[in-house]
Enzyme design. Structure first.
Site, PDB file in Angstrom:
ATOM      1  N   TYR A 143       0.929  -1.133   0.026  1.00 56.78           N
ATOM      2  CA  TYR A 143       0.114  -0.060   0.122  1.00 56.78           C
ATOM      3  C   TYR A 143       0.871   1.303   0.027  1.00 56.78           C
ATOM      4  O   TYR A 143       0.296   2.438  -0.420  1.00 56.78           O
ATOM      5  CB  TYR A 143      -0.794   0.135   1.215  1.00 56.78           C
ATOM      6  N   LYS A 194       3.556 -15.563   1.912  1.00 54.43           N
ATOM      7  CA  LYS A 194       3.639 -16.454   0.723  1.00 54.43           C
ATOM      8  C   LYS A 194       5.019 -16.460   0.292  1.00 54.43           C
ATOM      9  O   LYS A 194       5.459 -15.941  -0.779  1.00 54.43           O
ATOM     10  CB  LYS A 194       2.764 -15.835  -0.567  1.00 54.43           C
ATOM     11  N   ASP A 226      -2.881 -18.168   1.443  1.00 53.19           N
ATOM     12  CA  ASP A 226      -3.968 -18.611   0.900  1.00 53.19           C
ATOM     13  C   ASP A 226      -4.624 -19.909   1.939  1.00 53.19           C
ATOM     14  O   ASP A 226      -5.686 -20.034   2.250  1.00 53.19           O
ATOM     15  CB  ASP A 226      -3.834 -19.199  -0.427  1.00 53.19           C
ATOM     16  N   ASP A 250      -5.345  -6.998   5.735  1.00 52.59           N
ATOM     17  CA  ASP A 250      -6.440  -6.418   5.406  1.00 52.59           C
ATOM     18  C   ASP A 250      -7.527  -7.477   4.895  1.00 52.59           C
ATOM     19  O   ASP A 250      -8.740  -7.302   5.455  1.00 52.59           O
ATOM     20  CB  ASP A 250      -5.997  -5.497   4.309  1.00 52.59           C
ATOM     21  N   ASP A 254     -10.904  -8.792   7.835  1.00 52.20           N
ATOM     22  CA  ASP A 254     -12.064  -8.696   7.555  1.00 52.20           C
ATOM     23  C   ASP A 254     -12.930  -9.946   7.357  1.00 52.20           C
ATOM     24  O   ASP A 254     -13.968 -10.140   7.660  1.00 52.20           O
ATOM     25  CB  ASP A 254     -12.399  -7.994   6.107  1.00 52.20           C
TER      26      ASP A 254
END
Ligand code: NAD
Length: 368
Positions: A143, A194, A226, A250, A254
């Site tokens: 980001y 990852k 994942d 993020d 959620d």
């Protein structure tokens, strides 16, 4: 003389002031029952600050935040400011506040009280009693990485680029926060990246391993992001603390939030670097926004904000027993069948923001 603890209270916009009002009542009760006093100051942030001062974050509010032991925030934003230039929008004020305070670790607990297990999108036996904490790196990663942008590459084609960057220090400090949190919990950390396909993931795993060596009491496991997403909906109760980067955090936070049923129940904390006295800058706020659709109607659920104050008691003031009592008070009120509209279930009693705040205060007082 009781020790004064400096608290900056920023109600913000929309339902922000309604939910913060209930926390202020909780603080009053708390001060009455315990020989503790909070040196509480109120300030402006977001749209209300823009309206009054022409900026969503004034220097005065920022200085107060930097001087406070903790900042307690309601929410910012609303349609009224949708057409204001980007740098003056309410959300810009909050982003700047987080940046200037250097809040690099975002803590989002996902707990599912048995009374609300039926509101989750998963089967209640999978989530009832769930208690996990996601520690998300908040100031680095894709980001913020440069270069970024969209360029024309000819022939009517464009090319977009974002850059994922992490330094070892950025990874190390957030890993330490996760380890410290786990020490106060079930002593289990899943470090998520990852490493199979990303260089930042390889470095993340190396640093996590070396930080983990300094915490022999904590069980550290590595997991690909994942797989973590899959495990969160398959068997979320296997987790205690999950620590991960900005992007994965993020998404995963959620996802974990929805396991618990309602946005009105989710607290958060954002922590900065430890100073030489072992204190960290800290901002506590509910996960939800300013909910303009229900603002001013007495419908807002204040529990997320009250639970954010419980996090403040635990992480800034080291008052774990009192934090637990406040969490228990919220659970007791729900067990008694009281519900705001967002968590209403058949056969339960619908109450207003003030009514549920009052009941939490009464229940808290009994436990103190
Ligand atoms: P929101 O979280 O404000 O609301 C989403 C939905 O959840 C709405 O239907 C709302 O009524 C409901 N809801 C949220 N909190 C609730 C509570 N405590 N009790 C009962 N119901 C609740 O998200 P949004 O509608 O996408 O955004 C509204 C504004 O809030 C926007 O301006 C957005 O930018 C801002 N926002 C601010 C923050 C923040 O201050 N940290 C976070 C998210 C959104």
């Amino acid at each position: 003389m009781p020790i004064a603890r400096k608290l900056l209270v920023l109600p913000g916009d929309g339902i922000g002031s309604e939910v913060i009002d209930q926390v202020c009542r909780v603080i009053k009760i708390y001060e009455e029952y315990r020989a503790i006093s909070f040196d509480t100051k109120n300030g402006l942030v977001g749209g209300v600050s823009y309206d009054e001062l022409g900026t969503p974050l004034s220097d005065e509010t920022l200085n107060d935040a930097l001087e406070a032991d903790a900042v307690l925030l309601g929410a910012v934003g609303g349609v009224k400011w949708d057409n204001v230039e980007r740098q003056h929008r309410p959300e810009a004020g909050l982003l700047r506040l987080r940046k200037e305070m250097g809040l690099f670790a975002n803590l989002r607990p996902a707990t599912c009280l048995p009374a609300l297990a039926g509101s989750s999108s998963l089967k209640s036996e999978l989530v009832s009693g769930l208690d996990l904490l996601i520690v998300r790196e908040l100031t680095g990663g894709v980001y913020f990485g440069e270069p970024r942008g969209i360029t024309d590459i000819g022939g009517g084609e464009k090319r977009a680029i974002d850059t994922q960057i992490y330094t070892s220090n950025e990874i190390r400090r957030v890993l330490h926060v996760a380890m410290e949190m786990a020490r106060k919990r079930e002593k289990k950390v899943h470090s998520v990246e990852k490493a199979n396909v990303m260089e930042t993931g390889v470095l993340w795993r190396q640093i996590a391993t070396s930080v983990g060596e300094g915490y022999s009491d904590i069980a550290l496991e590595h997991m690909y992001a994942d797989n973590c997403a899959m495990q969160l909906v398959r068997n979320p109760k296997q987790f205690d603390v999950i620590v991960t980067d900005n992007l994965f955090g993020d998404l995963l936070s959620d996802c974990a939030a929805m396991l618990t049923g309602s946005l009105g129940m989710l607290p958060s904390a954002s922590l900065g670097e430890e100073d030489s006295f072992g204190r960290r800058k800290a901002l506590y706020e509910p996960v939800h926004g300013s909910a303009p659709d229900i603002a001013g109607q007495g419908k807002a659920n204040p529990i997320a904000t009250i639970l954010s104050f419980a996090m403040c008691l635990r992480y800034t003031f080291d008052l774990d027993e009192d934090a637990k009592a406040l969490e228990q008070a919220c659970a007791d009120v729900l067990d008694a069948g009281l519900r705001t509209a967002d968590i209403m279930q058949e056969g339960k009693t619908l109450v207003s923001t003030e009514e549920i705040g009052e009941e939490v205060c009464l229940a808290f007082g009994k436990l103190l």
